[in-house]
Scaffold this motif. Structure first.
Motif, mmCIF file in Angstrom:
data_model
loop_
_atom_site.group_PDB
_atom_site.id
_atom_site.type_symbol
_atom_site.label_atom_id
_atom_site.label_comp_id
_atom_site.label_asym_id
_atom_site.label_seq_id
_atom_site.Cartn_x
_atom_site.Cartn_y
_atom_site.Cartn_z
ATOM 1 N N LYS A 1 0.150 -9.180 -1.653
ATOM 2 C CA LYS A 1 -0.537 -8.061 -1.409
ATOM 3 C C LYS A 1 0.469 -7.288 -0.348
ATOM 4 O O LYS A 1 1.505 -7.604 0.051
ATOM 5 N N ARG B 1 0.187 -3.465 1.946
ATOM 6 C CA ARG B 1 -0.625 -2.163 2.595
ATOM 7 C C ARG B 1 0.744 -1.101 3.004
ATOM 8 O O ARG B 1 1.674 -1.316 2.819
ATOM 9 N N GLN C 1 -4.880 -0.142 2.498
ATOM 10 C CA GLN C 1 -4.678 -1.376 1.503
ATOM 11 C C GLN C 1 -4.252 -0.914 0.156
ATOM 12 O O GLN C 1 -4.832 0.024 -0.275
ATOM 13 N N GLN D 1 -3.991 -1.393 -3.712
ATOM 14 C CA GLN D 1 -4.834 -1.933 -4.894
ATOM 15 C C GLN D 1 -3.595 -2.074 -5.968
ATOM 16 O O GLN D 1 -3.520 -3.061 -6.678
ATOM 17 N N LYS D 2 -2.553 -1.067 -6.117
ATOM 18 C CA LYS D 2 -1.646 -1.148 -7.316
ATOM 19 C C LYS D 2 -0.469 -0.607 -6.839
ATOM 20 O O LYS D 2 -0.520 0.772 -6.451
ATOM 21 N N SER E 1 2.065 4.473 -5.112
ATOM 22 C CA SER E 1 0.877 3.333 -5.127
ATOM 23 C C SER E 1 -0.636 4.129 -5.133
ATOM 24 O O SER E 1 -0.632 5.333 -4.936
ATOM 25 N N TYR F 1 -7.003 1.200 -2.465
ATOM 26 C CA TYR F 1 -8.369 0.970 -2.741
ATOM 27 C C TYR F 1 -9.068 2.145 -2.273
ATOM 28 O O TYR F 1 -8.824 2.785 -1.322
ATOM 29 N N ASN G 1 -8.274 7.171 -6.785
ATOM 30 C CA ASN G 1 -7.990 7.090 -8.448
ATOM 31 C C ASN G 1 -6.641 7.806 -8.653
ATOM 32 O O ASN G 1 -6.398 8.314 -9.678
#
Length: 127
Positions: A6, A8, A19, A21-22, A30, A33, A36
């Motif tokens: 994970k 951040r 945080q 997500q990808k 990045s 979360y 989009n």
């Protein structure tokens, strides 16, 4: 042994921790979360796979507080550490002077607690 991977990131513009997500290491962008669109961060921090005494996840850049009982005086000596990734492993660097050098995070993670991070709590970096 496996651990959860994970990340951040510190958003320097908004001054907040997000945080992730990808993340693309190819483009260094990045998607946090709840977002989009891709965003470029400068300070990406990885989860160590360890938790503190309260069960809180420990990331790079976190400031831990731990200590030990002085066997001669019985006094509790409190120490603060910064979690860093160096030479292929996570380490805790003592804030202040120490004759002993760095501490392995595996040695103190269950005996310490996360009290902040280097971005949101820079005042904790003072001795």
């Amino acid at each position: 042994m496996s651990r959860e991977i994970k990340f951040r990131a510190w958003d320097k513009v908004r001054k907040e921790m997000l945080q992730i997500q990808k993340h693309s290491f190819k483009t260094n962008k990045s998607i946090p979360y709840g977002w989009n669109i891709e965003h470029e961060f400068y300070d990406l921090m990885q989860y160590t796979g360890l938790k503190d005494i309260n069960g809180k996840e420990i990331y790079e850049g976190d400031i831990l507080e731990g200590g030990y009982l002085n066997p001669l005086t019985g006094e509790f000596i409190s120490r603060k550490y910064i979690v860093e990734y160096e030479e292929g492993c996570f380490k805790c660097k003592l804030i202040g002077k120490s004759p002993y050098g760095d501490t392995w995070i595996n040695f103190i993670h269950e005996k310490s607690r996360v009290i902040g991070n280097v971005y949101e709590n820079s005042n904790l970096l003072e001795e």
